[in-house]
Design a protein around this motif. Structure first.
Motif, short mmCIF file in Angstrom:
data_model
loop_
_atom_site.label_atom_id
_atom_site.label_comp_id
_atom_site.label_asym_id
_atom_site.label_seq_id
_atom_site.Cartn_x
_atom_site.Cartn_y
_atom_site.Cartn_z
N LEU A 79 0.86 -1.18 0.00
CA LEU A 79 0.00 0.00 0.00
C LEU A 79 0.90 1.23 0.00
O LEU A 79 1.89 1.28 0.71
N ASP A 80 0.52 2.21 -0.81
CA ASP A 80 1.33 3.43 -0.87
C ASP A 80 1.16 4.28 0.38
O ASP A 80 2.09 4.99 0.78
N LEU A 81 -0.02 4.24 0.98
CA LEU A 81 -0.29 5.02 2.18
C LEU A 81 -1.26 4.24 3.05
O LEU A 81 -2.31 3.78 2.58
N TYR A 82 -0.92 4.10 4.32
CA TYR A 82 -1.75 3.34 5.25
C TYR A 82 -2.01 4.18 6.49
O TYR A 82 -1.08 4.62 7.16
N TYR A 83 -3.29 4.43 6.75
CA TYR A 83 -3.69 5.28 7.87
C TYR A 83 -4.12 4.45 9.08
O TYR A 83 -4.73 3.38 8.93
N ILE A 84 -3.87 4.97 10.26
CA ILE A 84 -4.59 4.53 11.45
C ILE A 84 -5.85 5.39 11.48
O ILE A 84 -5.78 6.63 11.46
N HIS A 85 -7.02 4.74 11.49
CA HIS A 85 -8.27 5.44 11.22
C HIS A 85 -8.68 6.41 12.33
O HIS A 85 -9.25 7.47 12.08
N TRP A 112 2.88 6.13 5.92
CA TRP A 112 1.75 5.96 6.83
C TRP A 112 1.21 7.32 7.26
O TRP A 112 1.87 8.34 7.12
N GLY A 113 -0.04 7.29 7.74
CA GLY A 113 -0.68 8.53 8.15
C GLY A 113 -1.60 8.31 9.34
O GLY A 113 -1.86 7.18 9.76
N ILE A 114 -2.09 9.41 9.87
CA ILE A 114 -2.99 9.40 11.03
C ILE A 114 -4.24 10.19 10.68
O ILE A 114 -4.17 11.25 10.06
N SER A 115 -5.38 9.68 11.11
CA SER A 115 -6.62 10.41 10.90
C SER A 115 -7.10 11.00 12.22
O SER A 115 -7.06 10.32 13.26
N GLU A 116 -7.57 12.25 12.17
CA GLU A 116 -8.05 12.98 13.35
C GLU A 116 -6.96 13.13 14.40
O GLU A 116 -7.13 12.82 15.58
N ALA A 117 -5.81 13.63 13.98
CA ALA A 117 -4.66 13.80 14.88
C ALA A 117 -4.55 15.24 15.35
O ALA A 117 -4.83 16.19 14.62
N ASP A 118 -4.11 15.40 16.61
CA ASP A 118 -3.78 16.71 17.13
C ASP A 118 -2.25 16.86 17.12
O ASP A 118 -1.52 15.95 16.75
N GLU A 119 -1.77 18.05 17.54
CA GLU A 119 -0.33 18.32 17.45
C GLU A 119 0.49 17.37 18.31
O GLU A 119 1.51 16.83 17.84
N GLU A 120 0.10 17.16 19.55
CA GLU A 120 0.89 16.31 20.44
C GLU A 120 1.01 14.90 19.89
O GLU A 120 2.10 14.32 19.85
N THR A 121 -0.11 14.33 19.46
CA THR A 121 -0.09 12.97 18.93
C THR A 121 0.78 12.89 17.68
O THR A 121 1.55 11.95 17.51
N LEU A 122 0.64 13.89 16.81
CA LEU A 122 1.44 13.90 15.58
C LEU A 122 2.93 13.94 15.89
O LEU A 122 3.72 13.18 15.31
N ARG A 123 3.33 14.80 16.79
CA ARG A 123 4.77 14.92 17.12
C ARG A 123 5.29 13.62 17.72
O ARG A 123 6.41 13.19 17.39
N ARG A 124 4.55 13.01 18.61
CA ARG A 124 5.00 11.76 19.23
C ARG A 124 5.13 10.65 18.19
O ARG A 124 6.09 9.88 18.19
N ALA A 125 4.15 10.56 17.31
CA ALA A 125 4.18 9.53 16.27
C ALA A 125 5.32 9.78 15.30
O ALA A 125 6.04 8.85 14.91
N HIS A 126 5.48 11.02 14.90
CA HIS A 126 6.49 11.40 13.91
C HIS A 126 7.90 11.11 14.42
O HIS A 126 8.80 10.79 13.64
N ALA A 127 8.09 11.21 15.74
CA ALA A 127 9.41 10.95 16.32
C ALA A 127 9.81 9.49 16.20
O ALA A 127 11.00 9.16 16.13
N VAL A 128 8.83 8.60 16.13
CA VAL A 128 9.10 7.16 16.00
C VAL A 128 9.25 6.76 14.55
O VAL A 128 10.18 6.04 14.17
N CYS A 129 8.31 7.23 13.72
CA CYS A 129 8.34 6.93 12.28
C CYS A 129 7.71 8.10 11.56
O CYS A 129 6.53 8.42 11.80
N PRO A 130 8.46 8.79 10.68
CA PRO A 130 7.94 9.99 10.03
C PRO A 130 6.58 9.79 9.39
O PRO A 130 6.36 8.84 8.63
N VAL A 131 5.66 10.67 9.73
CA VAL A 131 4.30 10.62 9.22
C VAL A 131 4.24 11.34 7.88
O VAL A 131 4.81 12.44 7.72
N THR A 132 3.57 10.76 6.91
CA THR A 132 3.45 11.37 5.59
C THR A 132 2.22 12.24 5.47
O THR A 132 2.25 13.31 4.85
N ALA A 133 1.10 11.82 6.08
CA ALA A 133 -0.15 12.55 5.90
C ALA A 133 -1.00 12.50 7.16
O ALA A 133 -1.03 11.49 7.87
#
Length: 298
Positions: A79-85, A112-133
């Motif tokens: 899959l080119d892009l996989y979201y956590i819903h 990979w991407g995140i749906s319905e993310a806020d800033e804190e969640t995005l930063r924490r996730a991005h630090a482990v594996c860069p988020v694309t969307a």
């Protein structure tokens, strides 16, 4: 006389039918499309609400099991892009991101991407594996996530806007006489489609329609063109059931708005009355169990 209690429509018997249909349709063209899917939710099947609440499941084992099913149904090896819903507040986002990192390492997903993310969640996730969307709700009537834009630019993360037409309301095709089937059509409980919402949004729709007439476009196209003009990394994903609407939405990319016109629209949105809009499916407080997780249609 006993009054019967209205019940919500049951969850779909096959929640994966979209993937199966796409897998068959896109098989000859797989190398010409960007293929995205989601994982990490299930319906609260005990609910009787019209808009059935969702139970998030961000556990690594769920993500890994879900991607195998998606790959099989979509007839592809990646899959080119996989979201956590949805964000599972019972699972640290670092664990979810770690599972996505493993799938990228295995070649099963590219981004990979995140749906319905806020800033804190995005930063924490991005630090482990860069988020694309990040895929969040965004439209002329729901602009809360504009506060996230500086962070997205900083981290170089794209923004995929779902419900960019406020569940179709910004097409300006509805009025107080519009009918929605109670118990089966989610719009029947959405505030923007209520008589009160119609009254409050009258000026918004009037101004939007006036600009559409000047630009020889439709109100829906103006709404999408405004969004496309805001940032080059915003991608709206309007839904439709009709081919004619699909073409109309796609042609919004050909509607050019000047910087002044975008500023005028922004000023208008800051000043005209706007009703509340549907804020998305409720998140159940139930914890995930060993049940299947899947993607749902919006």
């Amino acid at each position: 006389m006993t009054q019967r209690r209205s019940t919500a429509p049951p969850p779909p018997e096959n929640p994966h039918d979209n993937e199966e249909l796409l897998g068959e349709a896109l098989k000859p063209y797989r190398d010409r499309v960007v293929l995205a899917s989601k994982c990490g939710i299930r319906f609260d099947e005990d609910s009787t609400e019209i808009n059935i609440p969702l139970i998030p499941d961000g556990r690594p084992e769920t993500i890994k099991r879900s991607v195998e099913g998606s790959l099989k149904r979509l007839r592809t090896d990646h899959l080119d892009l996989y979201y956590i819903h949805r964000i599972d507040r019972n699972v640290p986002i670092e664990e979810t991101a770690g599972a996505m990192k493993e799938l990228i390492g295995e070649g099963k997903i590219t981004h990979w991407g995140i749906s319905e993310a806020d800033e804190e969640t995005l930063r924490r996730a991005h630090a482990v594996c860069p988020v694309t969307a990040v895929q969040n709700r965004y439209s002329m009537m729901y602009r809360d996530y504009e506060a996230l834009f500086p962070v997205l630019e900083e981290l170089q993360v794209g923004f995929v806007a779902f419900s960019p037409l406020a569940n179709g309301f910004l097409s300006a095709r509805y009025d107080k006489d519009s009918k929605f089937a109670e118990g089966t059509d989610y719009r029947s409980v959405m505030p923007q489609f209520s008589p009160e919402g119609m009254d409050k949004n009258r000026e918004l729709i009037g101004r939007l329609t006036a600009m559409a007439d000047r630009k020889k476009a439709t109100p829906a196209q103006i709404s999408l063109a405004w969004m496309l003009a805001k940032k080059p990394w915003i991608v709206p994903i309007p839904g439709t059931r009709k081919y004619s609407r699909l073409l109309e939405n796609a042609q919004a990319a050909d509607v050019e708005l000047t910087e002044e016109e975008v500023q005028d629209l922004d000023q208008m949105l800051d000043t005209v009355p706007v009703s509340e809009v549907f804020g998305g499916s409720k998140i159940s407080d139930k914890k995930s169990k060993s049940k299947r997780s899947f993607c749902t249609r919006k």
